[in-house]
Design an enzyme around this catalytic site. Structure first.
Site, PDB file in Angstrom:
ATOM      1  N   GLU A 285      -8.750   1.998   5.505  1.00  0.00           N
ATOM      2  CA  GLU A 285      -7.712   1.770   4.497  1.00  0.00           C
ATOM      3  C   GLU A 285      -6.888   3.028   4.277  1.00  0.00           C
ATOM      4  O   GLU A 285      -5.651   2.995   4.263  1.00  0.00           O
ATOM      5  CB  GLU A 285      -8.348   1.335   3.176  1.00  0.00           C
ATOM      6  CG  GLU A 285      -7.359   1.158   2.035  1.00  0.00           C
ATOM      7  CD  GLU A 285      -6.398   0.021   2.284  1.00  0.00           C
ATOM      8  OE1 GLU A 285      -5.185   0.295   2.373  1.00  0.00           O
ATOM      9  OE2 GLU A 285      -6.836  -1.128   2.421  1.00  0.00           O
ATOM     10  N   ASP A 289      -2.841   3.555   5.076  1.00  0.00           N
ATOM     11  CA  ASP A 289      -1.881   3.906   4.024  1.00  0.00           C
ATOM     12  C   ASP A 289      -1.134   5.195   4.334  1.00  0.00           C
ATOM     13  O   ASP A 289       0.086   5.284   4.168  1.00  0.00           O
ATOM     14  CB  ASP A 289      -2.601   4.043   2.680  1.00  0.00           C
ATOM     15  CG  ASP A 289      -3.136   2.722   2.155  1.00  0.00           C
ATOM     16  OD1 ASP A 289      -2.715   1.672   2.662  1.00  0.00           O
ATOM     17  OD2 ASP A 289      -3.972   2.746   1.233  1.00  0.00           O
ATOM     18  N   SER A 503      -2.578  -4.711   2.302  1.00  0.00           N
ATOM     19  CA  SER A 503      -2.794  -3.261   2.296  1.00  0.00           C
ATOM     20  C   SER A 503      -1.731  -2.563   3.131  1.00  0.00           C
ATOM     21  O   SER A 503      -1.441  -1.385   2.909  1.00  0.00           O
ATOM     22  CB  SER A 503      -4.173  -2.918   2.875  1.00  0.00           C
ATOM     23  OG  SER A 503      -5.181  -3.053   1.922  1.00  0.00           O
TER      24      SER A 503
END
Length: 589
Positions: A285, A289, A503
């Site tokens: 994750e 990002d 996400s």
């Protein structure tokens, strides 16, 4: 602002008659039903220590809302959310009666939060409750919580919320898929060499139908020629939770692959909760990002906020700490800073019903404070369509957590907070809604006026009786916008992988907001700040309307993407060229 502070002084002079400070009996402040999928494991150890956060009322928050678009200073915002002095005094007296001195209390800059560390046995006495160790049936994780707590009657008007008590949120990152690239070719090969055309009318490399890169996103959203500046005090940030850390070597590999001009550059790391990690481990994750967020915005100043939290409580070995829901922790930290990044994206959340309403509203008020200071916030809309994303979307039962066990579409938090820009997901070129794009209507937050017209238009087109009783048509509707959310090419632990989920769409949209700020700052204008009223008015023409696809869940087909706003893709995906013209026009000064 001088007149505003003067008004505050007048308002606070008209204090209500407050109850006596004498000791008063306890009365239940908050009670929740036994949460679904959580079971009592044992009585909580009496010596287990809890970090209690006590939220005091913000009597002038309505005034803050009226000034959300003015880019207020830190001091001005703190003045608007400060509790009444009487509330401070009564709460201080209560804490002192249990042995807490000023040196034991950590206060937020506005003094609207007081934090103490307390053993379970004392917390139970203060709150007239009993804590237990609860274990989640599926994940096996354990937390220390209660299903109700009480406060002395005379404090009920002076304390809005105390946590962790009744919060059973599990906080998850919104990524639905992750898989490796073909090891033989090292890449996904497009099925055709014929360019595809985006909704912006721009030719896009056909490989973008199977693999999303930084170049694809710039082509898709009409920003290929944009060259942001590194010298105009622009800034962009992403948040990380759940022991997720961004790996610097992975970033360099990603840059070499997709943004070669950024090789040997990096980003700032700010640890909100101190951790012993050297940030060497690769979190999928966090890598997603930072790689796409900072890759799209290079060379704008980038920051990664890591709120590592504490390890889960392990009842069998008596671990002395356990996890707390992290949003207030992060908000306490960020609101205390003098300088805050102008755009911040988060890709985490949970079902709204697992977060007590009192807590959700206080966290949302914290996000509003950031908006008032000129910060744009984006959040993933979730990966469960209209459900929770934990199973096959067509078979989810989606029960309510209020004791009635009704089937209901599940809203998400924090994306349903009206002071955040919620970002749904699309896929393919031309774009269609991706099936997992979270969307729906909040049960906690009323529909804000800025989206009244758009949401009413959608509801009027919805066939009468469709999903009646499964959603709250008067609630805050989400998502607001959308962006690509599938097959993002990232580097994790040195390996190329493909990730899908909202996400990916939240940092993507946030990055284009940072590029819009670049255009505004170059034109001598302030940052965009709180986005939503602009998105639903002047900026509507700057979006590519997505009209195909749906978001199944809870045993239904979910909502359909349609002309205009819809609870799958919101207003659509950004056309940077059109939006840049809109936000730099004299009327937006």
């Amino acid at each position: 602002m001088r007149s505003l502070l003067s008004c505050l002084a007048i308002l606070t002079s008209f204090a209500l008659a407050f109850p006596s400070r004498r000791e008063s009996p306890h009365q239940v402040k908050e009670r929740v039903f036994s949460p679904r999928d959580w079971e009592i494991h044992s009585v909580a150890p009496s010596t287990h220590r809890i970090e209690l956060k006590i939220g005091l009322p913000q009597p002038n928050f309505d005034i803050l809302e009226k000034h959300l678009y003015e880019h207020l200073s830190k001091a001005e915002v703190e003045a608007l959310v400060a509790p009444h002095p009487e509330s401070l005094e009564l709460v201080n007296d209560w804490l002192a009666s249990h042995g807490f001195g000023e040196e034991d209390i950590v206060r937020s800059p506005a003094q609207d939060w007081a934090t103490i560390v307390v053993p379970v046995r004392l917390a139970e006495k203060m709150l007239d409750t009993e804590y237990h160790v609860w274990t989640h049936a599926t994940s096996g994780e354990s937390i220390v919580r209660t299903t109700s707590y009480s406060l002395p009657i005379h404090l009920h008007d002076h304390i809005e919320v105390v946590q962790p008590t009744t919060i059973f949120a599990r906080l998850k990152s919104f990524k639905s898929t992750i898989h490796s690239l073909d090891k033989q070719t090292g890449q996904i090969v497009a099925q055709t060499n014929t360019p595809v055309v985006s909704a912006s009318g721009i030719s896009v490399d056909p490989s973008c139908n199977t693999t999303i890169t930084v170049t694809c996103l710039k082509e898709l959203y009409n920003a290929s020629s944009v060259v942001p500046s590194a010298t105009i005090n622009n800034s962009f940030a992403v948040t990380g939770y759940l022991e997720q850390f961004a790996n610097f070597q992975d970033l360099q590999s990603f840059y070499a692959l997709e943004v070669p001009e950024a090789v040997n550059t990096s980003f700032n790391v700010v640890s909100v909760v101190k951790t012993t990690s050297l940030l060497a481990e690769a979190g999928d994750e966090a890598d997603l990002d930072t790689q796409f967020g900072f890759g799209l915005t290079f060379p704008i100043n980038g920051t990664f906020f890591t709120t590592a939290g504490s390890p889960p409580f392990i009842p069998d070995i008596g671990t002395p700490t356990d996890t707390n829901e992290p949003y207030i922790t992060w908000l306490d930290f960020i609101l205390a800073q003098d300088d805050i990044p102008l755009v911040i994206s988060t890709s985490y959340g949970d079902d709204e019903q697992t977060v007590p309403e009192s807590y959700a509203k206080r966290a949302c008020a914290g996000f509003a404070q950031l908006g008032a200071r000129g910060v744009s916030l984006t959040s993933s809309s979730g990966d469960g369509g209209v459900g929770d994303g934990d199973s096959d979307p067509t078979t989810q039962t989606c029960f309510t957590n209020d004791g009635t066990n009704r089937t209901e579409f599940l809203s998400a938090f924090p994306t349903a907070c009206p002071f955040i820009t919620s970002v749904g997901g699309t896929t393919n070129v031309p774009e269609v809604a991706v099936f997992f794009s979270g969307g729906g209507f909040s049960n906690y937050f009323a529909r804000p006026s800025y989206q009244d017209a758009a949401v009413k238009a959608f509801l009027e087109k919805l066939p009468k009786g469709t999903y009646k009783g499964l959603f709250n048509p008067n609630g805050r509707a989400f998502p607001d916008v959308s962006a690509q959310a599938n097959n993002f090419l990232v580097v994790i632990s040195g390996e190329q992988e493909l990730i899908g989920g909202t996400s990916a769409s939240s940092p993507t949209f946030a990055a284009f907001v940072a590029l819009l700020n670049d255009a505004r700052l170059k034109a001598g204008l302030p940052s965009l700040g709180f986005l939503n009223p602009l998105l639903y008015s002047t900026a509507v023409s700057g979006f590519n309307d997505i009209t195909e696809g749906n978001n199944p869940g809870c045993g239904t087909e979910g909502f359909n993407a349609t002309v205009g706003w819809d609870p799958v893709t919101g207003l659509g995906t950004p056309d940077f060229g059109k939006l840049a013209e809109i936000v730099t026009s004299p009327s937006r000064a």
